[in-house]
Design a protein around this motif. Structure first.
Motif, PDB file in Angstrom:
ATOM      1  N   GLY A 121       0.784  -1.213   0.000  1.00 31.10           N
ATOM      2  CA  GLY A 121       0.000   0.000   0.000  1.00 31.10           C
ATOM      3  C   GLY A 121       0.821   1.272   0.000  1.00 31.10           C
ATOM      4  N   PHE A 122       2.002   1.239  -0.628  1.00 31.92           N
ATOM      5  CA  PHE A 122       2.784   2.462  -0.758  1.00 31.92           C
ATOM      6  C   PHE A 122       1.998   3.478  -1.587  1.00 31.92           C
ATOM      7  N   SER A 123       2.229   4.752  -1.313  1.00 31.60           N
ATOM      8  CA  SER A 123       1.621   5.801  -2.124  1.00 31.60           C
ATOM      9  C   SER A 123       2.296   5.813  -3.495  1.00 31.60           C
ATOM     10  N   HIS A 124       1.702   6.524  -4.435  1.00 35.41           N
ATOM     11  CA  HIS A 124       2.298   6.621  -5.778  1.00 35.41           C
ATOM     12  C   HIS A 124       3.689   7.235  -5.711  1.00 35.41           C
ATOM     13  N   ILE A 125       3.877   8.203  -4.846  1.00 37.64           N
ATOM     14  CA  ILE A 125       5.180   8.860  -4.716  1.00 37.64           C
ATOM     15  C   ILE A 125       6.215   7.884  -4.146  1.00 37.64           C
ATOM     16  N   GLU A 126       5.838   7.118  -3.118  1.00 32.07           N
ATOM     17  CA  GLU A 126       6.773   6.147  -2.540  1.00 32.07           C
ATOM     18  C   GLU A 126       7.166   5.094  -3.571  1.00 32.07           C
ATOM     19  N   ARG A 127       6.204   4.599  -4.347  1.00 33.43           N
ATOM     20  CA  ARG A 127       6.513   3.597  -5.369  1.00 33.43           C
ATOM     21  C   ARG A 127       7.451   4.167  -6.428  1.00 33.43           C
ATOM     22  N   PHE A 128       7.265   5.459  -6.778  1.00 37.68           N
ATOM     23  CA  PHE A 128       8.113   6.093  -7.780  1.00 37.68           C
ATOM     24  C   PHE A 128       9.565   6.118  -7.324  1.00 37.68           C
ATOM     25  N   PHE A 129       9.791   6.460  -6.064  1.00 42.86           N
ATOM     26  CA  PHE A 129      11.156   6.614  -5.572  1.00 42.86           C
ATOM     27  C   PHE A 129      11.810   5.297  -5.168  1.00 42.86           C
ATOM     28  N   ILE A 130      11.065   4.384  -4.587  1.00 40.88           N
ATOM     29  CA  ILE A 130      11.684   3.150  -4.105  1.00 40.88           C
ATOM     30  C   ILE A 130      11.361   1.933  -4.948  1.00 40.88           C
ATOM     31  N   GLY A 131      10.440   2.059  -5.883  1.00 36.28           N
ATOM     32  CA  GLY A 131      10.072   0.940  -6.724  1.00 36.28           C
ATOM     33  C   GLY A 131       9.143   0.003  -5.998  1.00 36.28           C
ATOM     34  N   SER A 132       8.681  -0.984  -6.699  1.00 36.30           N
ATOM     35  CA  SER A 132       7.757  -1.932  -6.116  1.00 36.30           C
ATOM     36  C   SER A 132       8.041  -3.318  -6.681  1.00 36.30           C
ATOM     37  N   VAL A 133       8.370  -4.238  -5.794  1.00 39.74           N
ATOM     38  CA  VAL A 133       8.595  -5.619  -6.216  1.00 39.74           C
ATOM     39  C   VAL A 133       7.331  -6.150  -6.872  1.00 39.74           C
ATOM     40  N   THR A 134       6.186  -5.886  -6.263  1.00 40.91           N
ATOM     41  CA  THR A 134       4.916  -6.361  -6.808  1.00 40.91           C
ATOM     42  C   THR A 134       4.701  -5.837  -8.215  1.00 40.91           C
ATOM     43  N   GLN A 135       4.950  -4.554  -8.423  1.00 38.65           N
ATOM     44  CA  GLN A 135       4.747  -3.962  -9.747  1.00 38.65           C
ATOM     45  C   GLN A 135       5.658  -4.605 -10.791  1.00 38.65           C
ATOM     46  N   ARG A 136       6.899  -4.859 -10.426  1.00 39.19           N
ATOM     47  CA  ARG A 136       7.834  -5.494 -11.372  1.00 39.19           C
ATOM     48  C   ARG A 136       7.401  -6.913 -11.701  1.00 39.19           C
ATOM     49  N   VAL A 137       6.920  -7.652 -10.701  1.00 41.65           N
ATOM     50  CA  VAL A 137       6.461  -9.020 -10.941  1.00 41.65           C
ATOM     51  C   VAL A 137       5.231  -9.003 -11.842  1.00 41.65           C
ATOM     52  N   ILE A 138       4.280  -8.122 -11.544  1.00 46.58           N
ATOM     53  CA  ILE A 138       3.078  -8.020 -12.378  1.00 46.58           C
ATOM     54  C   ILE A 138       3.465  -7.742 -13.824  1.00 46.58           C
ATOM     55  N   SER A 139       4.399  -6.833 -14.020  1.00 48.63           N
ATOM     56  CA  SER A 139       4.785  -6.419 -15.372  1.00 48.63           C
ATOM     57  C   SER A 139       5.475  -7.513 -16.175  1.00 48.63           C
ATOM     58  N   ASP A 140       6.261  -8.363 -15.504  1.00 52.83           N
ATOM     59  CA  ASP A 140       7.118  -9.296 -16.235  1.00 52.83           C
ATOM     60  C   ASP A 140       6.809 -10.776 -16.029  1.00 52.83           C
ATOM     61  N   ALA A 141       5.806 -11.105 -15.257  1.00 55.42           N
ATOM     62  CA  ALA A 141       5.518 -12.517 -14.959  1.00 55.42           C
ATOM     63  C   ALA A 141       4.999 -13.247 -16.195  1.00 55.42           C
ATOM     64  N   HIS A 142       5.354 -14.519 -16.289  1.00 54.73           N
ATOM     65  CA  HIS A 142       4.892 -15.357 -17.391  1.00 54.73           C
ATOM     66  C   HIS A 142       3.524 -15.972 -17.117  1.00 54.73           C
ATOM     67  N   CYS A 143       3.039 -15.812 -15.881  1.00 56.67           N
ATOM     68  CA  CYS A 143       1.769 -16.392 -15.475  1.00 56.67           C
ATOM     69  C   CYS A 143       0.939 -15.317 -14.771  1.00 56.67           C
ATOM     70  N   PRO A 144      -0.333 -15.589 -14.514  1.00 59.46           N
ATOM     71  CA  PRO A 144      -1.153 -14.607 -13.804  1.00 59.46           C
ATOM     72  C   PRO A 144      -0.612 -14.311 -12.402  1.00 59.46           C
ATOM     73  N   VAL A 145      -0.840 -13.066 -11.961  1.00 57.33           N
ATOM     74  CA  VAL A 145      -0.439 -12.624 -10.631  1.00 57.33           C
ATOM     75  C   VAL A 145      -1.676 -12.090  -9.918  1.00 57.33           C
ATOM     76  N   LEU A 146      -1.968 -12.659  -8.762  1.00 60.26           N
ATOM     77  CA  LEU A 146      -3.057 -12.182  -7.930  1.00 60.26           C
ATOM     78  C   LEU A 146      -2.450 -11.337  -6.818  1.00 60.26           C
ATOM     79  N   VAL A 147      -2.892 -10.087  -6.715  1.00 56.20           N
ATOM     80  CA  VAL A 147      -2.354  -9.161  -5.718  1.00 56.20           C
ATOM     81  C   VAL A 147      -3.345  -9.024  -4.577  1.00 56.20           C
ATOM     82  N   VAL A 148      -2.847  -9.238  -3.369  1.00 54.50           N
ATOM     83  CA  VAL A 148      -3.649  -9.128  -2.160  1.00 54.50           C
ATOM     84  C   VAL A 148      -3.208  -7.871  -1.424  1.00 54.50           C
ATOM     85  N   ASN A 149      -4.155  -6.968  -1.180  1.00 55.46           N
ATOM     86  CA  ASN A 149      -3.828  -5.725  -0.483  1.00 55.46           C
ATOM     87  C   ASN A 149      -3.739  -5.944   1.016  1.00 55.46           C
ATOM     88  N   GLU A 150      -2.949  -5.101   1.649  1.00 50.66           N
ATOM     89  CA  GLU A 150      -2.754  -5.156   3.107  1.00 50.66           C
ATOM     90  C   GLU A 150      -4.033  -4.820   3.827  1.00 50.66           C
TER      91      GLU A 150
END
Length: 150
Positions: A121-150
């Motif tokens: 649940g990082f803010s958009h600004i926090e994700r911009f500066f520190i990146g997001s493992v979840t976002q990178r996995v979603i973008s590059d995964a070969h299979c579906p990714v289900l994201v569960v929020n905190e």
């Protein structure tokens, strides 16, 4: 759906992801693998500020890595002890490296059908500066990714 991968970082969101993956696995008769990734900071991080830690860093790297792996294994075991995984195969692994790269490599190498992971649940600004493992996995995964929020 035979294989589900769940990246765990100890956060509330990753615990919820593990619970969700177990629920899905029970419905489909899937096996679940929990993965956590340890990553030692590089000496470049300190060199930027004029601190030379190269000799100390390399001298203690093995001990630091061993301790991190031990602690992460304990964390995984602790989470597993809270899960109701009766009647499904549950496995765990601790890897070393960059988290999103290791998650993507493992998911592809072992041919997982689904990745279930938490988002802190990082803010958009926090994700911009520190990146997001979840976002990178979603973008590059070969299979579906289900994201569960905190």
């Amino acid at each position: 759906m035979k294989k589900i991968l769940v990246p765990i970082d100890g956060s509330k969101a990753s615990r919820k992801a593990a619970e969700q993956a177990i629920s899905i696995a029970k419905q489909f008769g899937s096996e679940v693998k929990l993965v956590t990734v340890v990553n030692l900071p590089s000496e470049e991080k300190y060199a930027f500020f004029g601190v030379n830690v190269q000799n100390a860093f390399y001298a203690n790297r093995k001990e630091m890595l061993k301790e991190l792996i031990t602690q992460e294994s304990k964390m995984l075991k602790s989470i597993i002890n809270t899960l109701d995984y009766a009647d499904i195969k549950l496995d765990k692994i601790v890897l070393e490296g960059v988290a999103y790269e290791q998650i993507l490599n493992l998911s592809k190498e072992e041919n997982f059908d689904l990745i279930v992971m938490g988002r802190r649940g990082f803010s958009h600004i926090e994700r911009f500066f520190i990146g997001s493992v979840t976002q990178r996995v979603i973008s590059d995964a070969h299979c579906p990714v289900l994201v569960v929020n905190e």
